[in-house]
Design an enzyme around this catalytic site. Structure first.
Site, PDB file in Angstrom:
ATOM      1  N   MET A 133       8.632  -2.755  11.833  1.00  0.00           N
ATOM      2  CA  MET A 133       8.433  -1.609  10.944  1.00  0.00           C
ATOM      3  C   MET A 133       7.031  -1.639  10.366  1.00  0.00           C
ATOM      4  O   MET A 133       6.521  -2.706  10.028  1.00  0.00           O
ATOM      5  CB  MET A 133       9.468  -1.640   9.845  1.00  0.00           C
ATOM      6  CG  MET A 133      10.837  -1.330  10.362  1.00  0.00           C
ATOM      7  SD  MET A 133      11.924  -0.873   9.039  1.00  0.00           S
ATOM      8  CE  MET A 133      13.420  -0.623   9.980  1.00  0.00           C
ATOM      9  N   GLN A 155     -10.308  -2.853   1.980  1.00  0.00           N
ATOM     10  CA  GLN A 155      -9.856  -3.506   3.215  1.00  0.00           C
ATOM     11  C   GLN A 155      -9.866  -2.566   4.413  1.00  0.00           C
ATOM     12  O   GLN A 155      -9.398  -2.919   5.485  1.00  0.00           O
ATOM     13  CB  GLN A 155      -8.473  -4.131   3.007  1.00  0.00           C
ATOM     14  CG  GLN A 155      -7.329  -3.155   2.838  1.00  0.00           C
ATOM     15  CD  GLN A 155      -6.041  -3.859   2.449  1.00  0.00           C
ATOM     16  OE1 GLN A 155      -5.913  -4.376   1.351  1.00  0.00           O
ATOM     17  NE2 GLN A 155      -5.077  -3.898   3.357  1.00  0.00           N
ATOM     18  N   GLY A 188       4.910 -10.370   3.982  1.00  0.00           N
ATOM     19  CA  GLY A 188       5.682 -10.267   5.218  1.00  0.00           C
ATOM     20  C   GLY A 188       5.031 -11.055   6.354  1.00  0.00           C
ATOM     21  O   GLY A 188       3.798 -11.059   6.498  1.00  0.00           O
ATOM     22  N   GLN A 189       5.870 -11.662   7.165  1.00  0.00           N
ATOM     23  CA  GLN A 189       5.412 -12.366   8.369  1.00  0.00           C
ATOM     24  C   GLN A 189       4.764 -11.389   9.350  1.00  0.00           C
ATOM     25  O   GLN A 189       3.953 -11.755  10.184  1.00  0.00           O
ATOM     26  CB  GLN A 189       6.612 -13.080   9.014  1.00  0.00           C
ATOM     27  CG  GLN A 189       6.339 -13.764  10.330  1.00  0.00           C
ATOM     28  CD  GLN A 189       5.344 -14.907  10.204  1.00  0.00           C
ATOM     29  OE1 GLN A 189       5.248 -15.539   9.162  1.00  0.00           O
ATOM     30  NE2 GLN A 189       4.601 -15.153  11.265  1.00  0.00           N
ATOM     31  N   LYS A 190       5.140 -10.119   9.241  1.00  0.00           N
ATOM     32  CA  LYS A 190       4.566  -9.056  10.076  1.00  0.00           C
ATOM     33  C   LYS A 190       3.027  -9.157  10.100  1.00  0.00           C
ATOM     34  O   LYS A 190       2.393  -8.968  11.130  1.00  0.00           O
ATOM     35  CB  LYS A 190       5.038  -7.710   9.525  1.00  0.00           C
ATOM     36  CG  LYS A 190       4.175  -6.522   9.813  1.00  0.00           C
ATOM     37  CD  LYS A 190       4.491  -5.954  11.147  1.00  0.00           C
ATOM     38  CE  LYS A 190       3.682  -4.758  11.540  1.00  0.00           C
ATOM     39  NZ  LYS A 190       2.625  -4.312  10.703  1.00  0.00           N
ATOM     40  N   LEU A 225       6.663   3.051   1.640  1.00  0.00           N
ATOM     41  CA  LEU A 225       7.594   1.922   1.731  1.00  0.00           C
ATOM     42  C   LEU A 225       8.695   2.163   2.759  1.00  0.00           C
ATOM     43  O   LEU A 225       9.206   3.270   2.903  1.00  0.00           O
ATOM     44  CB  LEU A 225       8.222   1.664   0.350  1.00  0.00           C
ATOM     45  CG  LEU A 225       7.229   1.408  -0.787  1.00  0.00           C
ATOM     46  CD1 LEU A 225       7.954   1.142  -2.101  1.00  0.00           C
ATOM     47  CD2 LEU A 225       6.282   0.255  -0.472  1.00  0.00           C
ATOM     48  N   HIS A 259       9.189  -3.453   3.561  1.00  0.00           N
ATOM     49  CA  HIS A 259       8.857  -3.649   2.143  1.00  0.00           C
ATOM     50  C   HIS A 259      10.122  -3.935   1.325  1.00  0.00           C
ATOM     51  O   HIS A 259      10.113  -4.788   0.437  1.00  0.00           O
ATOM     52  CB  HIS A 259       8.187  -2.393   1.572  1.00  0.00           C
ATOM     53  CG  HIS A 259       6.902  -1.997   2.238  1.00  0.00           C
ATOM     54  ND1 HIS A 259       6.796  -0.884   3.025  1.00  0.00           N
ATOM     55  CD2 HIS A 259       5.672  -2.577   2.227  1.00  0.00           C
ATOM     56  CE1 HIS A 259       5.555  -0.773   3.461  1.00  0.00           C
ATOM     57  NE2 HIS A 259       4.852  -1.788   3.003  1.00  0.00           N
ATOM     58  N   MET A 281       0.845  -1.196   0.000  1.00  0.00           N
ATOM     59  CA  MET A 281       0.000   0.000   0.000  1.00  0.00           C
ATOM     60  C   MET A 281       0.884   1.252   0.000  1.00  0.00           C
ATOM     61  O   MET A 281       0.422   2.343   0.336  1.00  0.00           O
ATOM     62  CB  MET A 281      -0.922  -0.001   1.215  1.00  0.00           C
ATOM     63  CG  MET A 281      -1.882  -1.193   1.194  1.00  0.00           C
ATOM     64  SD  MET A 281      -3.398  -0.894   2.094  1.00  0.00           S
ATOM     65  CE  MET A 281      -2.794  -0.594   3.721  1.00  0.00           C
ATOM     66  N   GLY A 282       2.167   1.092  -0.339  1.00  0.00           N
ATOM     67  CA  GLY A 282       3.056   2.246  -0.399  1.00  0.00           C
ATOM     68  C   GLY A 282       3.548   2.661   0.975  1.00  0.00           C
ATOM     69  O   GLY A 282       3.450   1.896   1.939  1.00  0.00           O
TER      70      GLY A 282
HETATM   71  P1  AMP Z   1       1.437  -2.946   3.494  1.00  0.00           P
HETATM   72  O1  AMP Z   1       2.027  -1.908   2.608  1.00  0.00           O
HETATM   73  O2  AMP Z   1       1.401  -2.558   4.931  1.00  0.00           O
HETATM   74  O3  AMP Z   1       0.147  -3.501   2.981  1.00  0.00           O
HETATM   75  O4  AMP Z   1       2.452  -4.175   3.443  1.00  0.00           O
HETATM   76  C1  AMP Z   1       2.849  -4.743   2.232  1.00  0.00           C
HETATM   77  C2  AMP Z   1       3.630  -5.992   2.513  1.00  0.00           C
HETATM   78  O5  AMP Z   1       4.791  -5.669   3.279  1.00  0.00           O
HETATM   79  C3  AMP Z   1       2.843  -7.035   3.321  1.00  0.00           C
HETATM   80  O6  AMP Z   1       3.114  -8.328   2.833  1.00  0.00           O
HETATM   81  C4  AMP Z   1       3.408  -6.847   4.714  1.00  0.00           C
HETATM   82  O7  AMP Z   1       3.329  -8.009   5.507  1.00  0.00           O
HETATM   83  C5  AMP Z   1       4.855  -6.513   4.396  1.00  0.00           C
HETATM   84  N1  AMP Z   1       5.465  -5.822   5.535  1.00  0.00           N
HETATM   85  C6  AMP Z   1       5.031  -4.709   6.173  1.00  0.00           C
HETATM   86  N2  AMP Z   1       5.820  -4.412   7.214  1.00  0.00           N
HETATM   87  C7  AMP Z   1       6.784  -5.371   7.257  1.00  0.00           C
HETATM   88  C8  AMP Z   1       7.894  -5.634   8.120  1.00  0.00           C
HETATM   89  N3  AMP Z   1       8.171  -4.842   9.148  1.00  0.00           N
HETATM   90  N4  AMP Z   1       8.662  -6.709   7.849  1.00  0.00           N
HETATM   91  C9  AMP Z   1       8.381  -7.526   6.803  1.00  0.00           C
HETATM   92  N5  AMP Z   1       7.357  -7.330   5.967  1.00  0.00           N
HETATM   93  C10 AMP Z   1       6.552  -6.278   6.169  1.00  0.00           C
END
Ligand code: AMP
Length: 310
Positions: A212, A61, A175-177, A33, A37, A30-31
């Site tokens: 993060m 979402q 991400g496992q996050k 970054l 990311h 979702m940017g």
């Molecule tokens: P988002 O932009 O928040 O939708 O995240 C996009 C992708 O980045 C998703 O697969 C998240 O799980 C991954 N992501 C976000 N934060 C982290 C992080 N701290 N460590 C690893 N992956 C991440």
């Protein structure tokens, strides 16, 4: 690096790379970054030959009253970072591209072109609400974040399916996050026989342990300090498990104690679940996901650890 807003153009760029025998990697984001990311992009660069990063703040979402309007959108900085990392395509569609209002009254020939997505009818309506097809990964979408964010994972699964259909990647990186999200997407891919592999990358943390997240930007200085307690609580649970404790209720109590150090933290949930089914477990055993979500100031923060317990 190409920055493409239009679905058909993106498809063409990917088709060209595929025709040249390249393996396609997709990193959906979702940017806003950050290093989290970037780690996914780096993994995609290593494992594939042509990397597409999608940047799309997916309205489907977000629930009513959530942060869609104030979600950070530093697009130029994101593009710069992608370029530096050797990304091939940034796919940055508009909401109208992803959720067009399709005119069901069209003639047959119009419908054909609608299918080709060259003549979708776009209006200024409520775009995601006009979508009629949704993917709901049952059971896995209900617990944990699904409880306080009803509909969230329906939006996530649907946009991921759309992105997979548009890009047709060989691998997609998550991400496992966002552990529940990764588990849901993996299950969707398996259940719907989607021809791609999901790669889950470890959580990237700040030096003090905070996972993060684009939402960390919402924290003021005091809240940012308290935010370290999320990972501290997870580590405490791990320590107690290593010391032989197996009762989830006991582990949760220890985690609560850590989180209570901050008066500002409002716990949404602390859950100890089976990592496959996401069902709550009374005793930790096998692959276990320990996950939590809290409200801290204007931010809703989540974190988790996955453990293999003897
Ligand atoms: P988002 O932009 O928040 O939708 O995240 C996009 C992708 O980045 C998703 O697969 C998240 O799980 C991954 N992501 C976000 N934060 C982290 C992080 N701290 N460590 C690893 N992956 C991440």
């Amino acid at each position: 690096m190409e920055i493409i807003e239009i679905i058909e153009k993106t498809r063409k760029a990917v088709a060209k790379a595929k025709a040249a025998g390249k393996k396609i990697g997709l990193v959906p984001t979702m940017g806003a970054l950050h290093e989290g990311h970037f780690s996914l992009i780096k993994a995609a660069k290593k494992q594939t030959d042509f990397v597409v990063v999608s940047i799309f703040v997916n309205p489907a979402q977000f629930g009513p009253g959530e942060d869609i309007d104030k979600y950070p959108r530093p697009f130029d900085a994101d593009v710069k970072a992608c370029k530096k990392l050797g990304v091939n395509v940034v796919f940055a569609p508009t909401v109208e591209q992803m959720y067009p209002v399709r005119d069901n009254k069209s003639s047959k020939s119009d419908l054909k072109s609608t299918m080709a997505e060259s003549k979708v009818v776009v209006s200024n309506g409520m775009y995601p609400e006009k979508n009629l097809t949704w993917i709901n990964v049952e059971k896995l979408s209900e617990p944990l974040c699904g409880k306080s964010r009803p509909g969230h994972f329906r939006g996530v699964a649907t946009v991921c399916a759309k992105l997979f259909n548009i890009i047709r990647p060989d691998f997609a990186f998550f991400g496992q996050k966002d552990a529940q999200q990764a588990i849901i997407v993996q299950r969707m891919v398996a259940d719907l026989n989607m021809p791609l592999k999901i790669v889950v990358c470890p959580t990237v943390r700040e030096k003090d342990g905070l996972a993060m997240s684009s939402r960390n930007k919402y924290l003021n200085a005091k809240e940012r300090k308290d935010a370290v307690l999320l990972y501290a609580a997870l580590q405490e649970a791990e320590l107690f498990i290593k010391a032989g404790v197996r009762k989830s209720s006991e582990l949760k109590k220890e985690m609560e104690k850590i989180l209570k150090i901050s008066k500002q933290i409002k716990v949404d949930y602390i859950s100890i679940v089976d990592a496959q089914t996401l069902n709550e477990i009374k005793e930790v055993k096998g692959q276990v996901l320990i996950a939590l979500a809290v409200k801290l100031g204007a931010a809703r923060l989540i974190d988790n650890i996955m453990l293999d317990v003897e």
